[in-house]
Write a protein that holds these residues in place. Sequence first.
Motif, mmCIF file in Angstrom:
data_model
loop_
_atom_site.group_PDB
_atom_site.id
_atom_site.type_symbol
_atom_site.label_atom_id
_atom_site.label_comp_id
_atom_site.label_asym_id
_atom_site.label_seq_id
_atom_site.Cartn_x
_atom_site.Cartn_y
_atom_site.Cartn_z
ATOM 1 N N PHE A 62 10.299 -2.433 26.609
ATOM 2 C CA PHE A 62 10.591 -1.608 27.773
ATOM 3 C C PHE A 62 10.692 -0.131 27.392
ATOM 4 O O PHE A 62 10.127 0.742 28.062
ATOM 5 N N GLU A 63 11.392 0.152 26.304
ATOM 6 C CA GLU A 63 11.541 1.543 25.870
ATOM 7 C C GLU A 63 10.213 2.129 25.430
ATOM 8 O O GLU A 63 9.920 3.304 25.690
ATOM 9 N N ARG A 64 9.375 1.319 24.770
ATOM 10 C CA ARG A 64 8.058 1.800 24.370
ATOM 11 C C ARG A 64 7.194 2.112 25.593
ATOM 12 O O ARG A 64 6.533 3.158 25.654
ATOM 13 N N GLU A 65 7.204 1.214 26.585
ATOM 14 C CA GLU A 65 6.417 1.449 27.787
ATOM 15 C C GLU A 65 6.960 2.635 28.580
ATOM 16 O O GLU A 65 6.199 3.380 29.207
ATOM 17 N N ALA A 66 8.277 2.820 28.551
ATOM 18 C CA ALA A 66 8.867 3.965 29.250
ATOM 19 C C ALA A 66 8.390 5.275 28.623
ATOM 20 O O ALA A 66 8.107 6.247 29.333
ATOM 21 N N ARG A 67 8.301 5.308 27.307
ATOM 22 C CA ARG A 67 7.800 6.517 26.641
ATOM 23 C C ARG A 67 6.354 6.772 27.015
ATOM 24 O O ARG A 67 5.941 7.933 27.218
ATOM 25 N N VAL A 157 2.731 6.663 42.938
ATOM 26 C CA VAL A 157 2.802 5.303 42.403
ATOM 27 C C VAL A 157 3.986 5.220 41.448
ATOM 28 O O VAL A 157 4.169 6.085 40.587
ATOM 29 N N ALA A 158 4.780 4.170 41.600
ATOM 30 C CA ALA A 158 5.982 3.993 40.790
ATOM 31 C C ALA A 158 5.892 2.718 39.968
ATOM 32 O O ALA A 158 4.997 1.896 40.148
ATOM 33 N N ASP A 159 6.847 2.569 39.070
ATOM 34 C CA ASP A 159 7.084 1.338 38.308
ATOM 35 C C ASP A 159 6.093 1.092 37.177
ATOM 36 O O ASP A 159 5.885 -0.055 36.787
ATOM 37 N N PHE A 160 5.485 2.132 36.640
ATOM 38 C CA PHE A 160 4.733 1.948 35.399
ATOM 39 C C PHE A 160 5.734 1.626 34.296
ATOM 40 O O PHE A 160 6.818 2.202 34.220
ATOM 41 N N GLY A 161 5.384 0.703 33.435
ATOM 42 C CA GLY A 161 6.221 0.434 32.266
ATOM 43 C C GLY A 161 7.028 -0.838 32.352
ATOM 44 O O GLY A 161 6.975 -1.665 31.446
ATOM 45 N N LEU A 162 7.773 -1.033 33.442
ATOM 46 C CA LEU A 162 8.649 -2.205 33.523
ATOM 47 C C LEU A 162 7.853 -3.492 33.547
ATOM 48 O O LEU A 162 8.117 -4.435 32.798
ATOM 49 N N VAL A 163 6.842 -3.559 34.409
ATOM 50 C CA VAL A 163 6.034 -4.771 34.500
ATOM 51 C C VAL A 163 5.211 -4.955 33.231
ATOM 52 O O VAL A 163 5.049 -6.072 32.730
ATOM 53 N N ALA A 164 4.695 -3.847 32.686
ATOM 54 C CA ALA A 164 3.908 -3.951 31.455
ATOM 55 C C ALA A 164 4.745 -4.539 30.329
ATOM 56 O O ALA A 164 4.264 -5.370 29.545
ATOM 57 N N ALA A 165 6.006 -4.134 30.230
ATOM 58 C CA ALA A 165 6.881 -4.690 29.195
ATOM 59 C C ALA A 165 7.114 -6.172 29.414
ATOM 60 O O ALA A 165 7.141 -6.964 28.471
ATOM 61 N N ALA A 166 7.268 -6.569 30.666
ATOM 62 C CA ALA A 166 7.523 -7.972 30.962
ATOM 63 C C ALA A 166 6.317 -8.847 30.661
ATOM 64 O O ALA A 166 6.465 -10.028 30.322
ATOM 65 N N TRP A 167 5.107 -8.281 30.776
ATOM 66 C CA TRP A 167 3.907 -9.065 30.518
ATOM 67 C C TRP A 167 3.758 -9.415 29.041
ATOM 68 O O TRP A 167 3.099 -10.395 28.700
ATOM 69 N N GLU A 168 4.336 -8.618 28.161
ATOM 70 C CA GLU A 168 4.177 -8.866 26.726
ATOM 71 C C GLU A 168 5.186 -9.924 26.301
ATOM 72 O O GLU A 168 6.321 -9.624 25.960
ATOM 73 N N THR A 169 4.778 -11.167 26.318
ATOM 74 C CA THR A 169 5.672 -12.258 25.964
ATOM 75 C C THR A 169 5.673 -12.469 24.465
ATOM 76 O O THR A 169 4.872 -11.911 23.722
ATOM 77 N N ASP A 170 6.584 -13.309 24.012
ATOM 78 C CA ASP A 170 6.626 -13.646 22.591
ATOM 79 C C ASP A 170 5.347 -14.359 22.176
ATOM 80 O O ASP A 170 4.681 -15.007 22.989
ATOM 81 N N PRO A 171 4.983 -14.294 20.902
ATOM 82 C CA PRO A 171 3.732 -14.922 20.456
ATOM 83 C C PRO A 171 3.642 -16.390 20.820
ATOM 84 O O PRO A 171 2.577 -16.886 21.170
ATOM 85 N N ASP A 172 4.753 -17.120 20.748
ATOM 86 C CA ASP A 172 4.702 -18.538 21.058
ATOM 87 C C ASP A 172 4.429 -18.796 22.524
ATOM 88 O O ASP A 172 3.997 -19.876 22.912
ATOM 89 N N ASP A 173 4.692 -17.799 23.388
ATOM 90 C CA ASP A 173 4.504 -17.970 24.818
ATOM 91 C C ASP A 173 3.293 -17.210 25.335
ATOM 92 O O ASP A 173 3.075 -17.141 26.531
ATOM 93 N N SER A 174 2.524 -16.624 24.438
ATOM 94 C CA SER A 174 1.417 -15.771 24.860
ATOM 95 C C SER A 174 0.459 -16.525 25.769
ATOM 96 O O SER A 174 0.013 -17.621 25.457
ATOM 97 N N GLY A 175 0.133 -15.915 26.911
ATOM 98 C CA GLY A 175 -0.815 -16.512 27.830
ATOM 99 C C GLY A 175 -0.217 -17.592 28.685
ATOM 100 O O GLY A 175 -0.940 -18.247 29.421
#
Length: 428
Positions: A62-67, A157-175
Motif C-alpha cells: 500500500f505504501e509503495r503504491e501510494a508513493r 479520478v480517485a483511488d489509485f494505489g489502494l486497489v493495486a496494492a490489494a491485487w498483489e496477493t502472496d505468491p501462494d495465492d497468486s492468480g
Amino acid sequence: MAAPTAHPEGTVLEGRYRVDGVLARGGMSVVHRGVDLRLERPVAIKILDRSLASDPAFVRRFEREARAAARLAHPGIVAVHDQGRDPDGTVFLVLELVEGGTLRDVLRDQGRLHPAAALTVAEQIVTALQVAHDRGLVHRDVKPENVLIGRDGSVKVADFGLVAAAWETDPDDSGEMVLGTVAYLAPEQVTDGRADARSDVYATGIVLFELLTGVPPHGGGDAVSVARRHVQNDVPPPSSVVGGVPRALDRLVIAATHRDPETRLADTAAFLAAARGVRIDADLPFHPVPLPPRRASTGGSRPLRGTRLLDLDGDQVSDVTDRSRTRRPPREEPEEPDDDTWEGEAWEELPDEPDDEDDVDVDDLEHDDDQPARRRTDTVDDIDVAIEQIERRRARSRSRRLLAAWLLLEAIATVAAGAAGWGLGLPG
C-alpha cells in the motif's frame, strides 16, 4: 469481513492531521474530511480498515503504491499529499479534498446524462488514466464512485494505489483472487485475475454505457452471476436500452468493451482518438458536466472483495429484471442517422435497428405481453430543460441589451441633432 468503521472525530494522526466527519465508505477504507494542522488546509483522509492495517505485507504494498500515485501530477487525478502510520496502528493517506461529490451522486440525481455530457466525462476519465498508464500504474477499479465531480465541474479520478496494492496477493495465492467492483470488472479480471491498461478501458466503456442509459449493462443479481455475464455476454449498444443515443456512441462503447482484450480498443490513446471521432460524427459539442447534489452521500457499489476465481462452467444463473425500468423515463429524441462506419478492426458495423420503436432489454429479457418495453411519459429530461431555460434567459438578456443600445443611440442622435441646430442658430 465487516465493513470498515469510522475513525473518532477529533483524532489527530501523527500530530498533524485532524480527523473530521465521514465523506465516504468503501470495502477497504473510510474517507474522512480532515485538516492539515501544519499547513492549515482542508484535506481528505483515507483510513485503512484495521484488518488490512494489521497485515505488514499489505501495508508495505500500500505504501509503495501510494508513493507511485503521489507522482501522478495531473488536474484530472486526485492528488496524494502524504501517507502515514500513526503510533496506534492507523494507516492512512492524505488526499486532495474535492468539494462536490461523486459521479455516482450525479447519476442518482440525474438518472442518466445527455450524450454530449456523458462523452465529456468519459474523455476526462480516460485522459487521467492515460497519465497513470504512462507511468505503469493501472487503476483496476474504475467506477462512478471513484470519479469525483467538483463544484466547478472538474472531473477527477480517485483511488489509485489502494486497489493495486490489494491485487498483489502472496505468491501462494497468486492468480486466485479477484478484487474490484463486480459491475465494472473486465472479463480477464474475472477469469484469471490479470489486469492491464485495456482492463481500465473496458471499465470506462461500462461507465460510459451507464452514463448513457442510467444502468450498467450487466447489473443486478449476485456477484457471481454478474461476473459471469462479463465473461459470457457482449455489452449491448446503449441505444438498445434508451432512445436518443447516437450510433457513433454505440460503436465507441462496443469497441471499448470487447470481451477479448486483443480486439478491444488497445489503450487510452485509442479511446481518446475514437471519442474525438464520435464528436465529429455525431455533432456532439463539449458539454458541461452536471454538478452533484449538495446532500451528502456515502453509499456506493460494494466491491467484490476476496472472491475466488469463478466456476464459469457451472449452471447458468437466470438473468435479472432490467433495472432501467425503475429509473426516470428517458425523453424521446430523434434517432441519429446511421453514418459511415468507423475504420479499424476495433469498430464493428452494428445490425440494422428494428422497425419496432420499443427498446430492447439489456440482456434480451422476456416480459409479459402487456408490459411495455419502455414507459413513455411527457417527462422532459432535466438537463434539456435547464439548457432550454438558459437559452431563453440568454435570448431575453440579448433583447434587453439591444433595446438599451438602440435607445442610447437614439438619445445620442437626438442630442447631436439639437446641438447642431443650436450651433447653426448662433450669430456669425
